[in-house]
Motif scaffolding. Structure first.
Motif, short mmCIF file in Angstrom:
data_model
loop_
_atom_site.label_atom_id
_atom_site.label_comp_id
_atom_site.label_asym_id
_atom_site.label_seq_id
_atom_site.Cartn_x
_atom_site.Cartn_y
_atom_site.Cartn_z
N THR A 124 6.85 -34.79 23.60
CA THR A 124 6.04 -35.83 22.96
C THR A 124 5.16 -36.58 23.96
OG1 THR A 124 7.84 -37.42 23.16
CG2 THR A 124 7.73 -36.12 21.13
N HIS A 125 5.67 -36.85 25.17
CA HIS A 125 4.89 -37.63 26.13
C HIS A 125 3.67 -36.84 26.61
CE1 HIS A 125 8.38 -40.11 25.87
NE2 HIS A 125 9.15 -39.25 26.53
N GLN A 126 3.87 -35.56 26.90
CA GLN A 126 2.75 -34.71 27.31
C GLN A 126 1.72 -34.59 26.20
OE1 GLN A 126 2.28 -32.99 30.54
NE2 GLN A 126 0.28 -33.22 29.53
N ARG A 127 2.18 -34.46 24.99
CA ARG A 127 1.27 -34.31 23.86
C ARG A 127 0.44 -35.58 23.64
NH1 ARG A 127 5.61 -32.47 19.63
NH2 ARG A 127 3.92 -32.47 18.09
N ALA A 128 1.06 -36.74 23.84
CA ALA A 128 0.32 -38.00 23.71
C ALA A 128 -0.76 -38.11 24.78
CB ALA A 128 1.28 -39.18 23.80
N LEU A 129 -0.42 -37.68 26.01
CA LEU A 129 -1.40 -37.71 27.09
C LEU A 129 -2.52 -36.71 26.84
CD1 LEU A 129 0.99 -37.97 30.17
CD2 LEU A 129 -0.49 -39.77 29.26
N ASP A 130 -2.16 -35.51 26.39
CA ASP A 130 -3.17 -34.48 26.12
C ASP A 130 -4.16 -34.93 25.03
OD1 ASP A 130 -1.96 -32.86 27.98
OD2 ASP A 130 -0.92 -31.60 26.51
N ALA A 131 -3.65 -35.73 24.08
CA ALA A 131 -4.51 -36.18 22.98
C ALA A 131 -5.36 -37.39 23.37
CB ALA A 131 -3.64 -36.53 21.78
N GLY A 132 -5.13 -37.94 24.56
CA GLY A 132 -5.88 -39.11 24.98
C GLY A 132 -5.49 -40.39 24.26
N ASP A 133 -4.25 -40.46 23.78
CA ASP A 133 -3.81 -41.64 23.05
C ASP A 133 -3.81 -42.87 23.95
OD1 ASP A 133 -3.42 -40.00 20.90
OD2 ASP A 133 -1.22 -40.03 20.99
N LEU A 134 -4.15 -44.01 23.38
CA LEU A 134 -4.10 -45.27 24.11
C LEU A 134 -2.75 -45.95 23.98
CD1 LEU A 134 -7.62 -46.72 23.20
CD2 LEU A 134 -6.93 -45.41 25.23
N GLU A 135 -1.98 -45.53 22.97
CA GLU A 135 -0.64 -46.08 22.74
C GLU A 135 0.35 -44.96 22.47
OE1 GLU A 135 -1.37 -50.50 20.84
OE2 GLU A 135 -1.22 -48.81 19.47
N HIS A 136 1.58 -45.22 22.85
CA HIS A 136 2.67 -44.27 22.63
C HIS A 136 3.92 -45.11 22.35
CE1 HIS A 136 4.70 -40.47 22.81
NE2 HIS A 136 5.30 -40.69 23.98
#
Length: 216
Positions: A124-136
């Motif tokens: 999940t953490h890698q996927r949030a970074l890959d998507a360019g999310d500003l929040e996780h």
């Protein structure tokens, strides 16, 4: 005086969320009582955490069973010895059968390292970074037959910083996990949290799809 809420915790690994739950249950006024910790891995360090806290432990090796349903049936037999009011998944790395989920419906909680419904499953953490999310963040939810798809009880939101790696992001998320999981368990133990046909309810009111949101 209100009765204690018997809790059984299922783990597969280090048990940091288990430790947070143990610490919270030891506080004065807590209504949750962890009566057993069960792991599908004998080497899980969470078992040692439980022993140090004087909590009964059990190991049920899933590799010794023919299929998921047979293992889950044996697991239910172990859990039900303790007549739990609540079963808590704390890093329990098994997909549960429909029979298991149905048996504990309304008294089965999980914590997931994403802001559900985003990023069910792993990495999940890698996927949030890959998507360019500003929040996780992380979500506590009731468990249903849909993987990571049950009604959300609470979410903790953390900012994604420039230069974050999956490891640095995970560290901040873990800190929040250790806060919101004991909170959700305490709500359940106090009789404030329940699962109804309308979804998750807190103090008799339906929670929004994101649950109770906490921002760090």
């Amino acid at each position: 005086m209100p009765s204690l809420c018997n809790v059984v915790v299922l783990i597969s690994g280090a048990g940091s969320n288990l430790q947070a739950l143990i610490n919270a249950s030891a506080k004065p006024g807590s209504l949750s009582r962890i009566c057993a910790v069960v792991s599908n891995r004998a080497e899980a360090y969470g078992l040692e955490r439980a022993r140090q806290a004087g909590i009964e432990t059990h190991v049920l090796d899933h590799t010794q069973f023919a299929d998921r349903e047979t293992f889950d049936t044996a697991l239910m037999e172990v859990i039900d010895r303790f007549t739990p009011d609540l079963v808590v998944l704390a890093g329990f790395m098994r997909i549960l059968s429909t029979g298991f989920v149905t048996h504990y419906r309304g008294r089965l909680l999980n914590i997931h390292p994403s802001l559900l419904p985003r990023y069910t499953g792993l990495r999940t953490h890698q996927r949030a970074l890959d998507a360019g999310d500003l929040e996780h963040g992380c979500s506590v939810h009731f468990v249903t037959e849909e993987l990571d798809g049950g009604p959300v009880v609470a979410q903790a939101v953390v900012p994604v910083h420039a230069g974050d790696t999956p490891e640095t992001l995970a560290e901040r998320v873990h800190t929040q996990e250790h806060m919101i999981y004991p909170l959700a368990v305490s709500w359940f133990a106090q009789g404030r949290l329940c699962l109804t046909e309308r979804g998750a309810e807190l103090d008799g009111q339906p929670l929004p799809l994101t649950g109770h949101v906490i921002r760090s």
